[in-house]
Design a protein around this motif. Structure first.
Motif, PDB file in Angstrom:
ATOM      1  N   TYR B 594      52.016  35.446  24.745  1.00 45.74           N
ATOM      2  CA  TYR B 594      51.415  36.595  25.121  1.00 45.74           C
ATOM      3  C   TYR B 594      49.780  36.363  24.600  1.00 45.74           C
ATOM      4  O   TYR B 594      48.717  36.496  25.383  1.00 45.74           O
ATOM      5  N   TYR B 595      49.796  35.873  23.143  1.00 44.03           N
ATOM      6  CA  TYR B 595      48.442  35.668  22.880  1.00 44.03           C
ATOM      7  C   TYR B 595      47.673  34.464  23.368  1.00 44.03           C
ATOM      8  O   TYR B 595      46.475  34.532  23.625  1.00 44.03           O
ATOM      9  N   GLU B 596      48.464  33.476  23.633  1.00 49.98           N
ATOM     10  CA  GLU B 596      47.911  32.314  24.246  1.00 49.98           C
ATOM     11  C   GLU B 596      47.213  32.731  25.605  1.00 49.98           C
ATOM     12  O   GLU B 596      46.314  32.267  25.988  1.00 49.98           O
ATOM     13  N   LEU B 597      48.207  33.283  26.359  1.00 49.62           N
ATOM     14  CA  LEU B 597      47.741  33.721  27.707  1.00 49.62           C
ATOM     15  C   LEU B 597      46.413  34.560  27.792  1.00 49.62           C
ATOM     16  O   LEU B 597      45.340  34.773  28.558  1.00 49.62           O
ATOM     17  N   ARG B 598      46.363  35.512  26.459  1.00 53.45           N
ATOM     18  CA  ARG B 598      45.287  36.454  26.500  1.00 53.45           C
ATOM     19  C   ARG B 598      44.030  35.562  25.853  1.00 53.45           C
ATOM     20  O   ARG B 598      42.926  36.177  25.973  1.00 53.45           O
ATOM     21  N   GLY B 599      44.201  34.398  25.625  1.00 52.10           N
ATOM     22  CA  GLY B 599      42.949  33.777  24.848  1.00 52.10           C
ATOM     23  C   GLY B 599      42.556  34.169  23.477  1.00 52.10           C
ATOM     24  O   GLY B 599      41.483  34.126  23.267  1.00 52.10           O
ATOM     25  N   TRP B 600      43.777  34.680  22.909  1.00 53.41           N
ATOM     26  CA  TRP B 600      43.411  34.578  21.329  1.00 53.41           C
ATOM     27  C   TRP B 600      44.200  33.545  20.403  1.00 53.41           C
ATOM     28  O   TRP B 600      45.105  32.985  20.797  1.00 53.41           O
ATOM     29  N   THR B 601      43.784  33.849  19.071  1.00 55.24           N
ATOM     30  CA  THR B 601      44.318  32.559  18.287  1.00 55.24           C
ATOM     31  C   THR B 601      45.516  33.059  17.853  1.00 55.24           C
ATOM     32  O   THR B 601      46.363  34.156  18.434  1.00 55.24           O
ATOM     33  N   THR B 602      46.322  32.267  17.321  1.00 60.88           N
ATOM     34  CA  THR B 602      47.847  32.477  16.781  1.00 60.88           C
ATOM     35  C   THR B 602      47.798  33.995  15.823  1.00 60.88           C
ATOM     36  O   THR B 602      49.045  34.173  15.590  1.00 60.88           O
ATOM     37  N   GLU B 603      46.836  34.029  15.239  1.00 59.33           N
ATOM     38  CA  GLU B 603      46.596  35.237  14.519  1.00 59.33           C
ATOM     39  C   GLU B 603      46.244  36.299  15.201  1.00 59.33           C
ATOM     40  O   GLU B 603      46.082  37.573  14.753  1.00 59.33           O
ATOM     41  N   GLY B 604      46.334  36.414  16.698  1.00 53.85           N
ATOM     42  CA  GLY B 604      45.866  37.432  17.365  1.00 53.85           C
ATOM     43  C   GLY B 604      44.498  37.996  17.624  1.00 53.85           C
ATOM     44  O   GLY B 604      44.115  39.045  17.924  1.00 53.85           O
ATOM     45  N   GLN B 605      43.648  36.838  17.166  1.00 56.27           N
ATOM     46  CA  GLN B 605      42.159  37.331  17.093  1.00 56.27           C
ATOM     47  C   GLN B 605      41.335  36.666  18.396  1.00 56.27           C
ATOM     48  O   GLN B 605      41.901  35.676  18.770  1.00 56.27           O
ATOM     49  N   LEU B 606      40.379  37.614  18.895  1.00 55.17           N
ATOM     50  CA  LEU B 606      39.809  37.005  20.022  1.00 55.17           C
ATOM     51  C   LEU B 606      39.030  35.594  19.780  1.00 55.17           C
ATOM     52  O   LEU B 606      38.292  35.549  18.796  1.00 55.17           O
ATOM     53  N   THR B 607      39.041  34.442  20.560  1.00 54.14           N
ATOM     54  CA  THR B 607      38.408  33.370  20.303  1.00 54.14           C
ATOM     55  C   THR B 607      37.162  33.507  20.933  1.00 54.14           C
ATOM     56  O   THR B 607      36.724  34.568  21.793  1.00 54.14           O
ATOM     57  N   PRO B 608      35.989  32.666  20.412  1.00 51.83           N
ATOM     58  CA  PRO B 608      34.784  33.021  20.800  1.00 51.83           C
ATOM     59  C   PRO B 608      34.616  32.767  22.583  1.00 51.83           C
ATOM     60  O   PRO B 608      33.807  33.328  23.399  1.00 51.83           O
ATOM     61  N   GLU B 609      35.520  31.563  22.992  1.00 51.35           N
ATOM     62  CA  GLU B 609      35.384  31.440  24.363  1.00 51.35           C
ATOM     63  C   GLU B 609      35.986  32.587  25.255  1.00 51.35           C
ATOM     64  O   GLU B 609      35.406  32.929  26.380  1.00 51.35           O
ATOM     65  N   THR B 610      36.951  33.267  24.531  1.00 45.68           N
ATOM     66  CA  THR B 610      37.455  34.646  25.277  1.00 45.68           C
ATOM     67  C   THR B 610      36.466  35.487  25.389  1.00 45.68           C
ATOM     68  O   THR B 610      36.358  36.275  26.497  1.00 45.68           O
ATOM     69  N   ARG B 611      35.631  35.846  24.206  1.00 44.96           N
ATOM     70  CA  ARG B 611      34.452  36.940  24.179  1.00 44.96           C
ATOM     71  C   ARG B 611      33.660  36.276  25.275  1.00 44.96           C
ATOM     72  O   ARG B 611      33.102  37.350  26.007  1.00 44.96           O
ATOM     73  N   GLN B 612      33.259  35.127  25.370  1.00 43.00           N
ATOM     74  CA  GLN B 612      32.351  34.572  26.240  1.00 43.00           C
ATOM     75  C   GLN B 612      32.715  34.962  27.552  1.00 43.00           C
ATOM     76  O   GLN B 612      32.136  35.425  28.511  1.00 43.00           O
ATOM     77  N   ARG B 613      33.826  34.466  27.969  1.00 43.54           N
ATOM     78  CA  ARG B 613      34.494  34.503  29.298  1.00 43.54           C
ATOM     79  C   ARG B 613      34.458  36.003  29.891  1.00 43.54           C
ATOM     80  O   ARG B 613      34.000  36.419  31.045  1.00 43.54           O
ATOM     81  N   TYR B 614      34.463  37.055  29.171  1.00 44.31           N
ATOM     82  CA  TYR B 614      34.604  38.401  29.439  1.00 44.31           C
ATOM     83  C   TYR B 614      33.372  39.028  29.389  1.00 44.31           C
ATOM     84  O   TYR B 614      32.977  40.166  29.696  1.00 44.31           O
ATOM     85  N   GLY B 615      32.302  38.591  28.598  1.00 49.87           N
ATOM     86  CA  GLY B 615      31.080  38.874  28.524  1.00 49.87           C
ATOM     87  C   GLY B 615      31.139  40.142  27.668  1.00 49.87           C
ATOM     88  O   GLY B 615      30.595  41.096  27.805  1.00 49.87           O
ATOM     89  N   LEU B 616      31.848  40.135  26.447  1.00 46.77           N
ATOM     90  CA  LEU B 616      31.779  41.259  25.475  1.00 46.77           C
ATOM     91  C   LEU B 616      30.623  41.202  24.764  1.00 46.77           C
ATOM     92  O   LEU B 616      30.142  40.241  24.387  1.00 46.77           O
ATOM     93  N   PRO B 617      30.395  42.328  24.332  1.00 42.95           N
ATOM     94  CA  PRO B 617      29.252  42.701  23.399  1.00 42.95           C
ATOM     95  C   PRO B 617      29.392  42.141  22.296  1.00 42.95           C
ATOM     96  O   PRO B 617      30.499  41.891  21.508  1.00 42.95           O
ATOM     97  N   SER B 618      28.232  41.316  21.609  1.00 45.66           N
ATOM     98  CA  SER B 618      28.385  40.668  20.497  1.00 45.66           C
ATOM     99  C   SER B 618      28.614  41.752  19.229  1.00 45.66           C
ATOM    100  O   SER B 618      27.768  42.969  19.289  1.00 45.66           O
TER     101      SER B 618
END
Lengths: 159, 618
Positions: B594-618
């Motif tokens: 699930y974490y992998e498919l969500r684009g999160w680290t193995t600790e469940g944190q959003l990766t910078p790529e995931t944040r960028q992909r969805y255009g999340l606010p910094s």
């Protein structure tokens, strides 16, 4: 064949699709506060009751109007408001014993059900057939059919 | 379009109310309601904020389809930081309040700060004002509703308010609108109470227009109402039995959590089922269920309107409870019934009335009582703590007494109001709390429905069935049947449900429509109403973006991947009976994928790529 609106509160779930259909037809937007049909909720009793103009034959609103702005539509049987004649005096709202003619502050005219010219949108929108548009001479037909079915069952159980 | 494009901002600290335009760039990215309000919330509120401090904000938000003729288009949500979970809270409600907000001309109301004294907000179209509510403080939801209608001499006002539970600091207090519909979960009512806001009263006469293509909208919503009517669940099962159609089904499946989730099947399930609500009772021959009722615009009408047997011990001397009110829905019936071991339908209905009357989340309430019952049976707490109540599993009398106390925030009810997690920690038995991130479970045992285990563990508001209702697929076969006992494919399934649900929750429509509708049915209705291109793909992408944004907020609030877990009971103690006998919830087999498919680290944190992909606010 003249038709009339037939309301069966037992079937109403209070969803207000009728109010939205009515206001859309008459106002062009979804606005229950401007609907000609109203659904009343009796919370303690667990009942929902749609209510609108019954198009009285001797329509008191029509008789009371001092400027002949309410006229009989010979095709539908509805009592229609002629907006270009209505002066917003509100006497019809007093004359109607059922409260189904109401003043619209936005236009300065009164509003009431006109059966949408023979194609009432409330009946079309009602998901449970609580509101139907049926033969004005046989609005009791469905209820008769229901009781007829029960009567028949009793006969066959005793046979 | 379909949005009113206006927000009402209410600063409670200084009493200033202002109107502002809706951020349409964000509306294209987050649609409305749940998504768009969360975007505003994360922009304006520090994730570390104390949920009950004046710095927390509270948003009531509608979706673009709220108040339209689209079936089920009557929803609104309350968005804030939860005092129960410390996560984002987003509680969705039906009834008529949401549509009234749109009719008054507002997409959202944002409350900020804290009023020095109790107030209620009164909105009549463009006019909004705060009115002193000192005389309403201390009153129930039902009394408050009556008083406000009387005061304004206007029966058409729609009211959302809090009851005595929220005022007492109960951490799972609800916001109740239209007397018996609730933004129930995560303690959103508690936040409103912390701001000294007793009620929000609305009267809207402007109507909802701004539809991009009205003819197409009327046509597509009309066609899709037919789909709901023709579907076995939305056209027959739900109107007839409500969500309570599930009680016997889930029990058969051995996935009905029983007695604080110690067991998975309840011997008394039938007595508290949707079918039982149709059976004439001995005393007066009436059924528990008077009829079904619809929320605004809903052509399904799953709502239950019920009455309690007047001769029942709980109400026989209380005529004020002899009328009809909102009856048992499945989750409430489960929490108050099987989870506490109580099989008395009238007791459950009465307690459900109390939850409506004073604004309690019946899921968290029932589940917390279940935990307290286990503490009592284990001898950890005694009648000394409970004030003399024999808090035993199966005792309807105990359930009724404890509900009365909790509703008013009195006696041992104050401790129940802590929620199961804090209560069990207080008495040194944290393992007895059936919660995720501090929020109590709903009515599906993840040992028998594995996907729900992943759903609960990863839900952005703590244990919740309404974040990805994979029961649809795993039990009912909607849209495709999957094996409830399998873990393969469940991460993908959960993600698809989470994303679609976030989009639906942001549209103004009800998630129950999705028993018949997929995004293939919903996107065209949004697209006909809203400016921009609202394809199925865009709706799913918006849903995914909302999910990531909520997750990002929770991580900033201090949660970690370690919080994505389940109580040991579900991970270690196997189901004792039924198809899942011998099985635990195999969360470990699902979470990493699930974490992998969500684009999160193995600790469940959003990766910078995931944040960028969805255009999340910094």
């Amino acid at each position: 064949m003249q038709k009339s609106l037939h309301i069966d509160p037992e079937k109403c779930t209070g969803c207000l699709q009728c109010e939205m259909a009515c206001s859309y037809e008459n106002e062009g937007i979804f606005n229950p506060s401007k609907s000609r049909i109203k659904v009343f909720t009796f919370h303690d009793e667990g009942r929902f009751v749609p209510y609108t103009c019954t198009q009285c034959d001797e329509a008191w609103c029509m008789q009371a109007c001092p400027v002949d702005a309410i006229v009989l539509n010979f095709v539908t049987g509805a009592k229609d408001i002629l907006n270009d004649r209505c002066v917003g005096c509100k006497v019809c709202t007093i004359a109607c014993p059922f409260g189904t003619v109401n003043y619209n502050t936005a236009t300065g005219k009164v509003i009431k059900c006109d059966l949408c010219g023979g194609d009432p949108k409330c009946a079309e929108a009602c998901p449970t057939s609580a509101i139907t548009y049926i033969d004005a001479n046989a609005t009791g037909l469905e209820r008769m059919r229901m009781w007829a079915a029960k009567t028949d069952t009793q006969v066959s159980t005793h046979a | 379009m379909a949005w009113t494009k206006k927000i009402l901002r209410v600063n409670l600290t200084d009493g200033v109310i202002s109107a502002e335009p809706l951020n349409m760039e964000w509306a294209q990215q987050y649609l409305g309601q749940r998504g768009l309000a969360t975007r505003y919330f994360v922009e304006e509120v520090d994730a570390q904020v104390d949920a009950l401090s004046p710095d927390n904000k509270f948003i009531m938000a509608t979706g673009p389809l709220t108040g339209t003729m689209a079936s089920t288009g009557g929803r609104y949500s309350c968005i804030t930081k939860s005092p129960l979970t410390g996560t984002i809270a987003c509680s969705n409600s039906g009834g008529f309040f949401g549509a009234e907000m749109k009719n008054a001309g507002w997409d959202m109301i944002i409350f900020e700060g804290k009023s020095p004294t109790p107030v209620y907000l009164y909105v009549e179209d463009d006019q909004a004002r705060l009115i002193p509510a000192d005389d309403l403080w201390g009153k129930s939801v039902w009394a408050t509703d009556e008083e406000i209608h009387k005061k304004h001499q206007d029966p058409q006002i729609r009211i959302a308010c809090i009851g005595r539970a929220a005022e007492s600091g109960n951490l799972f207090a609800a916001v109740v609108n239209d007397l018996h519909r609730a933004a129930g979960r995560s303690g959103v009512g508690t936040v409103l109470a912390s701001k000294n806001v007793k009620a929000v009263a609305l009267r809207g006469t402007r109507g909802v227009g701004n539809i991009k293509d009205m003819k197409r909208f009327i046509d597509t919503t009309f066609e899709h109402k037919k789909v709901l009517a023709a579907n076995a669940v939305t056209g027959a099962g739900l109107p007839t039995y409500g969500t309570q159609v599930l009680m016997n089904v889930i029990n058969e499946l051995g996935a009905l959590p029983t007695r604080n989730m110690r067991e998975v099947r309840f011997e008394g399930a039938h007595s508290v089922s949707g079918e039982a609500m149709h059976e004439p009772r001995a005393s007066d021959g009436k059924k528990n269920l008077t009829r079904n009722g619809g929320c605004f615009g809903c052509t399904i009408a799953c709502g239950r309107i019920s009455s309690v047997d007047r001769t029942h011990f709980s109400v026989k001397d209380k005529p004020q409870y002899w009328g009809n009110s909102g009856g048992l829905e499945y989750e409430a019936a489960w929490a108050l019934g099987p989870d506490t071991g109580v099989d008395d339908l009238d007791a459950l209905t009465y307690v459900n009335f109390l939850c409506n009357e004073d604004g309690l989340d019946p899921i968290s309430f029932g589940s917390t009582v279940a935990a307290a019952m286990e503490l009592f049976e284990d001898g950890v707490i005694t009648t000394e703590q409970t004030g003399g109540i024999e808090l035993k599993f199966g005792s309807a009398e105990a359930l009724v007494k404890i509900a009365e106390l909790t509703a008013r925030g009195e006696g041992f009810g104050k401790e129940i109001g802590l929620g199961s997690k804090r209560l069990c920690e207080k008495y040194g038995r944290p393992e007895l709390s059936m919660t995720v991130k501090g929020q109590e479970f709903p009515a599906y045992d993840p040992r028998g429905i594995q996907g729900m285990g992943l759903t609960y563990a990863t839900s952005n508001r703590g244990a919740c069935h309404l974040r990805s209702y994979t029961v649809s697929s795993e039990v009912l076969g909607i849209p495709i049947k999957t094996d409830p006992l399998a873990t393969d494919g469940k991460p993908e399934l959960v993600i698809a449900f989470q994303d679609a649900t976030a989009a639906v929750d942001s549209s103004g429509l009800c998630i129950f429509s999705t028993f018949a509708w997929s995004l293939d049915n919903i996107a065209p209705q949004i697209d006909a109403a809203c400016e921009g291109d609202w394809s199925v793909e865009k709706c799913a992408e918006v849903g995914a973006r909302i999910w990531q944004l909520e997750r990002d907020f929770n991580m900033r609030a201090g949660l970690t991947g370690a919080d994505d877990t389940l109580p040991k009971r579900l991970l270690k103690d196997a189901a004792n009976v039924g198809p899942a006998e011998g099985k635990v919830c195999d969360l470990g087999a699902m979470l990493p994928k699930y974490y992998e498919l969500r684009g999160w680290t193995t600790e469940g944190q959003l990766t910078p790529e995931t944040r960028q992909r969805y255009g999340l606010p910094s």
